[in-house]
Design a protein around this motif. Structure first.
Motif, PDB file in Angstrom:
ATOM      1  N   ASP A 163       0.834  -1.215   0.000  1.00 15.80           N
ATOM      2  CA  ASP A 163       0.000   0.000   0.000  1.00 15.80           C
ATOM      3  C   ASP A 163       0.861   1.253   0.000  1.00 15.80           C
ATOM      4  OD1 ASP A 163      -2.180  -1.536  -0.010  1.00 15.80           O
ATOM      5  OD2 ASP A 163      -2.745  -1.228   2.107  1.00 15.80           O
ATOM      6  N   GLU A 164       1.881   1.235   0.836  1.00 17.13           N
ATOM      7  CA  GLU A 164       2.795   2.393   0.927  1.00 17.13           C
ATOM      8  C   GLU A 164       3.453   2.675  -0.417  1.00 17.13           C
ATOM      9  OE1 GLU A 164       5.808   2.667   3.939  1.00 17.13           O
ATOM     10  OE2 GLU A 164       4.336   2.318   5.510  1.00 17.13           O
ATOM     11  N   LYS A 165       3.879   1.589  -1.062  1.00 13.28           N
ATOM     12  CA  LYS A 165       4.550   1.706  -2.351  1.00 13.28           C
ATOM     13  C   LYS A 165       3.602   2.324  -3.391  1.00 13.28           C
ATOM     14  CE  LYS A 165       7.635  -1.095  -5.163  1.00 13.28           C
ATOM     15  NZ  LYS A 165       8.029  -2.472  -5.467  1.00 13.28           N
ATOM     16  N   ARG A 166       2.323   1.806  -3.347  1.00 15.39           N
ATOM     17  CA  ARG A 166       1.340   2.313  -4.312  1.00 15.39           C
ATOM     18  C   ARG A 166       1.069   3.804  -4.067  1.00 15.39           C
ATOM     19  NH1 ARG A 166      -2.497  -1.143  -3.439  1.00 15.39           N
ATOM     20  NH2 ARG A 166      -3.825   0.248  -2.202  1.00 15.39           N
ATOM     21  N   ASP A 167       0.930   4.162  -2.784  1.00 15.65           N
ATOM     22  CA  ASP A 167       0.688   5.579  -2.439  1.00 15.65           C
ATOM     23  C   ASP A 167       1.830   6.463  -2.920  1.00 15.65           C
ATOM     24  OD1 ASP A 167      -1.601   4.773  -1.296  1.00 15.65           O
ATOM     25  OD2 ASP A 167      -1.035   5.180   0.798  1.00 15.65           O
ATOM     26  N   LYS A 168       3.051   5.990  -2.710  1.00 10.56           N
ATOM     27  CA  LYS A 168       4.232   6.751  -3.126  1.00 10.56           C
ATOM     28  C   LYS A 168       4.218   6.991  -4.633  1.00 10.56           C
ATOM     29  CE  LYS A 168       8.490   6.870  -0.531  1.00 10.56           C
ATOM     30  NZ  LYS A 168       9.538   6.141   0.106  1.00 10.56           N
ATOM     31  N   THR A 169       3.879   5.923  -5.368  1.00  6.90           N
ATOM     32  CA  THR A 169       3.829   6.018  -6.837  1.00  6.90           C
ATOM     33  C   THR A 169       2.770   7.025  -7.261  1.00  6.90           C
ATOM     34  OG1 THR A 169       4.457   3.705  -6.920  1.00  6.90           O
ATOM     35  CG2 THR A 169       3.622   4.647  -8.956  1.00  6.90           C
ATOM     36  N   GLU A 170       1.597   6.963  -6.609  1.00 10.43           N
ATOM     37  CA  GLU A 170       0.506   7.891  -6.964  1.00 10.43           C
ATOM     38  C   GLU A 170       0.898   9.340  -6.667  1.00 10.43           C
ATOM     39  OE1 GLU A 170      -3.501   7.403  -6.487  1.00 10.43           O
ATOM     40  OE2 GLU A 170      -3.560   5.240  -6.741  1.00 10.43           O
ATOM     41  N   LEU A 171       1.533   9.544  -5.511  1.00 10.30           N
ATOM     42  CA  LEU A 171       1.970  10.913  -5.155  1.00 10.30           C
ATOM     43  C   LEU A 171       3.015  11.420  -6.129  1.00 10.30           C
ATOM     44  CD1 LEU A 171       2.076  10.510  -1.273  1.00 10.30           C
ATOM     45  CD2 LEU A 171       0.601  12.099  -2.518  1.00 10.30           C
ATOM     46  N   GLN A 172       3.910  10.526  -6.569  1.00  3.40           N
ATOM     47  CA  GLN A 172       4.935  10.903  -7.545  1.00  3.40           C
ATOM     48  C   GLN A 172       4.270  11.309  -8.868  1.00  3.40           C
ATOM     49  OE1 GLN A 172       8.099  11.568  -7.250  1.00  3.40           O
ATOM     50  NE2 GLN A 172       8.408  11.891  -9.435  1.00  3.40           N
ATOM     51  N   MET A 173       3.232  10.573  -9.253  1.00  2.10           N
ATOM     52  CA  MET A 173       2.516  10.902 -10.494  1.00  2.10           C
ATOM     53  C   MET A 173       1.827  12.263 -10.383  1.00  2.10           C
ATOM     54  SD  MET A 173       1.017   7.139 -11.417  1.00  2.10           S
ATOM     55  CE  MET A 173      -0.169   7.624 -12.658  1.00  2.10           C
ATOM     56  N   MET A 174       1.303  12.557  -9.193  1.00  2.00           N
ATOM     57  CA  MET A 174       0.669  13.865  -8.974  1.00  2.00           C
ATOM     58  C   MET A 174       1.694  14.992  -9.108  1.00  2.00           C
ATOM     59  SD  MET A 174      -1.872  13.302  -5.778  1.00  2.00           S
ATOM     60  CE  MET A 174      -2.608  11.708  -5.503  1.00  2.00           C
ATOM     61  N   LYS A 175       2.877  14.764  -8.528  1.00  2.00           N
ATOM     62  CA  LYS A 175       3.945  15.774  -8.618  1.00  2.00           C
ATOM     63  C   LYS A 175       4.307  16.016 -10.088  1.00  2.00           C
ATOM     64  CE  LYS A 175       8.671  16.919  -7.233  1.00  2.00           C
ATOM     65  NZ  LYS A 175       9.039  17.430  -8.559  1.00  2.00           N
ATOM     66  N   GLU A 176       4.405  14.933 -10.858  1.00  2.00           N
ATOM     67  CA  GLU A 176       4.752  15.063 -12.276  1.00  2.00           C
ATOM     68  C   GLU A 176       3.677  15.824 -13.046  1.00  2.00           C
ATOM     69  OE1 GLU A 176       5.698  11.058 -13.486  1.00  2.00           O
ATOM     70  OE2 GLU A 176       7.510  11.044 -12.228  1.00  2.00           O
ATOM     71  N   LEU A 177       2.408  15.575 -12.676  1.00  2.81           N
ATOM     72  CA  LEU A 177       1.291  16.300 -13.314  1.00  2.81           C
ATOM     73  C   LEU A 177       1.430  17.813 -13.084  1.00  2.81           C
ATOM     74  CD1 LEU A 177      -2.082  14.451 -12.524  1.00  2.81           C
ATOM     75  CD2 LEU A 177      -1.253  15.147 -14.770  1.00  2.81           C
ATOM     76  N   VAL A 178       1.725  18.170 -11.825  1.00  2.00           N
ATOM     77  CA  VAL A 178       1.849  19.595 -11.474  1.00  2.00           C
ATOM     78  C   VAL A 178       3.108  20.193 -12.129  1.00  2.00           C
ATOM     79  CG1 VAL A 178       2.022  21.275  -9.595  1.00  2.00           C
ATOM     80  CG2 VAL A 178       0.526  19.291  -9.350  1.00  2.00           C
ATOM     81  N   ASP A 179       4.200  19.414 -12.175  1.00  2.00           N
ATOM     82  CA  ASP A 179       5.413  19.894 -12.861  1.00  2.00           C
ATOM     83  C   ASP A 179       5.108  20.211 -14.330  1.00  2.00           C
ATOM     84  OD1 ASP A 179       6.886  19.674 -10.574  1.00  2.00           O
ATOM     85  OD2 ASP A 179       7.898  17.790 -11.116  1.00  2.00           O
ATOM     86  N   GLU A 180       4.294  19.331 -14.958  1.00  2.00           N
ATOM     87  CA  GLU A 180       3.912  19.548 -16.370  1.00  2.00           C
ATOM     88  C   GLU A 180       3.124  20.840 -16.519  1.00  2.00           C
ATOM     89  OE1 GLU A 180       1.817  16.160 -18.095  1.00  2.00           O
ATOM     90  OE2 GLU A 180       3.456  14.852 -17.439  1.00  2.00           O
ATOM     91  N   LEU A 181       2.290  21.118 -15.524  1.00  2.00           N
ATOM     92  CA  LEU A 181       1.484  22.348 -15.539  1.00  2.00           C
ATOM     93  C   LEU A 181       2.390  23.585 -15.501  1.00  2.00           C
ATOM     94  CD1 LEU A 181      -1.279  23.816 -15.272  1.00  2.00           C
ATOM     95  CD2 LEU A 181      -1.179  23.363 -12.823  1.00  2.00           C
TER      96      LEU A 181
END
Length: 439
Positions: free
Chosen positions: A4-22
């Motif tokens: 679960d922790e690993k999945r959460d980390k991956t999701e948070l990383q994807m969110m950061k990348e989304l905002v970086d793209e913005l």
């Protein structure tokens, strides 16, 4: 649990990348759009913010008490130019949950700044630097220091010097960051106008702007870079470059009113100056002859003394010369002398401008810098300019061309008017508005 922790980390990383793209979409807009589309940039960015926010909010139930999620939501809202109360709440919670979150402190500081709370912004950037030395806090601090009110001019100068130091440190941390170079350029412009217009500072500002464009393609699309550099160009009498820069800033940000206004003012000023030189201030021929008939070497005043010390430090009397015999650049050991036939205090002026005619009825324009509002010369006054700095101006901008000679005088204290030196009250340091913020 580890899964679960690993999945959460991956999701948070994807969110950061989304905002970086913005952020990348906003900052590098002109790498994917033409300048003709500049008018759409604001609405395009707003639409992208909405899309990104929607994607983040889909995950909010799982992450609403996670510092990293709150940070990304705050960062997303921070892309907009205006203050967001929701962003402030998210970011405040993020740094409470995780006080070592440097990005959280920096983004919160930017929100306080947009809200007009400069002290709050400064505290956030200083707090972020206590966690770790980073370029974003340093350059934000550099900008805030220049905007903070100061008790007096000494305190303001101190803030500006500190601001240059912060910007320098930001550049040292990453010499390939165009934004840091651009902010260093702004800091030098501020220092140039605060600390007596040392030409070296003006060169350092121009070099920093050039470096900004060299290391980062997007930097040449910052409207503020072109505007601020043009302010400097105008002060340096590089009028063609100034007009080009104002025009470029206006094209890159069609909603910003100041660049086209400055461009229009400068064009009107140049038109007026060339017209007044051509018609010698519209002074009638008979009146002009009468004025010139009492133009004599006695008007040289202190310049005729063997003890006279020129602005360049040369000691000795100066020889009066006609305007046509002056060469371009510095004319050492000589003085220009004439009668004032017009004066001009244009809107947004940087220089007090007047025209003078010499004994041969040749007219030249004189631009005097750092004049107090109360200082000026009147039509009919006799003016002597020791060791004049002569320039040929040849300017073409859009469909307009200007061609005239001018003399630059950096302070009214260097002039002899009606045989007398000017008093200290006639001088005041030029203050010029430039756009201090990169947001």
């Amino acid at each position: 649990m580890a899964e679960d922790e690993k999945r959460d980390k991956t999701e948070l990383q994807m969110m950061k990348e989304l905002v970086d793209e913005l952020y990348n979409f906003r900052d590098c807009y002109f790498e994917t759009h033409s300048v003709e589309e500049a008018g759409r940039k604001q609405s395009d960015v707003a639409r992208e913010i909405e899309k990104t926010l929607k994607k983040l909010e889909e995950k909010e139930d799982n992450f609403q008490d996670t510092a990293e999620f709150l940070l990304q939501k705050g960062r997303c809202l921070n892309v907009a130019p205006d203050f967001s109360a929701v962003a402030e709440v998210c970011l405040s919670r993020a740094v409470k949950l995780e006080p070592g979150l440097v990005d959280g402190w920096n983004t919160l500081g930017e929100q306080y700044w947009k809200k007009g709370d400069l002290i709050g912004a400064k505290n956030c950037f200083t707090g972020a630097l206590q966690q770790s030395k980073n370029k974003v806090s340093l350059r934000n601090l550099s900008m805030v220091l220049r905007q903070l009110p100061a008790a007096d001019s000494d305190a303001h100068s101190k803030q500006v010097l500190e601001s240059v130091d912060m910007a320098r440190q930001a550049v040292q941390l990453d010499v390939t960051d165009g934004t840091s170079w651009y902010i260093l350029g702004n800091a030098y412009v501020s220092l140039f106008f605060t600390c007596g217009q040392n030409p070296q500072l003006s060169q350092q500002a121009l070099s920093a702007y050039a470096q900004s464009e060299k290391v980062e393609r997007a930097a040449s699309c910052y409207p503020e870079l072109h505007f601020n550099r043009s302010t400097l160009f105008q002060y340096e009498e590089m009028f063609g470059s100034a007009l080009g820069g104002y025009s470029r800033a206006a094209a890159l940000d069609p909603g910003w009113e100041e660049p086209p206004e400055r461009e229009k003012q400068l064009l009107e000023y140049l038109k007026k100056v060339t017209e007044l030189i051509q018609n010698k201030g519209k002074v009638k021929a008979r009146r002009l002859r009468t004025m010139l008939s009492n133009l004599s070497t006695s008007a040289l005043g202190p310049c005729s003394s063997p003890q006279f010390r020129s602005p360049t430090g040369r000691v000795g009397s100066l020889e009066p010369r006609t305007l046509t015999s002056l060469t371009h650049g510095l004319n050492s050991g000589v003085a220009a002398m004439g009668k004032v036939v017009f004066s001009l205090a244009s809107e947004g002026r940087m220089a007090f401008t007047f025209g003078m005619v010499d004994s041969e009825e040749v007219c030249i324009v004189v631009m005097v810098y750092n004049t107090a509002d109360s200082w000026g010369v009147l039509i009919g006054d006799t003016v002597v300019i020791p060791e004049p700095q002569v320039k040929r101006n040849s300017i073409t901008h859009k469909d307009e061309s200007f061609d005239f000679r001018s003399i630059r005088v950096d302070s009214p204290l260097l002039l002899i008017v009606n045989g007398k030196k000017q008093n200290v009250q006639s001088q005041i340091a030029a203050s010029v508005s430039y756009k201090p913020q990169s947001e």
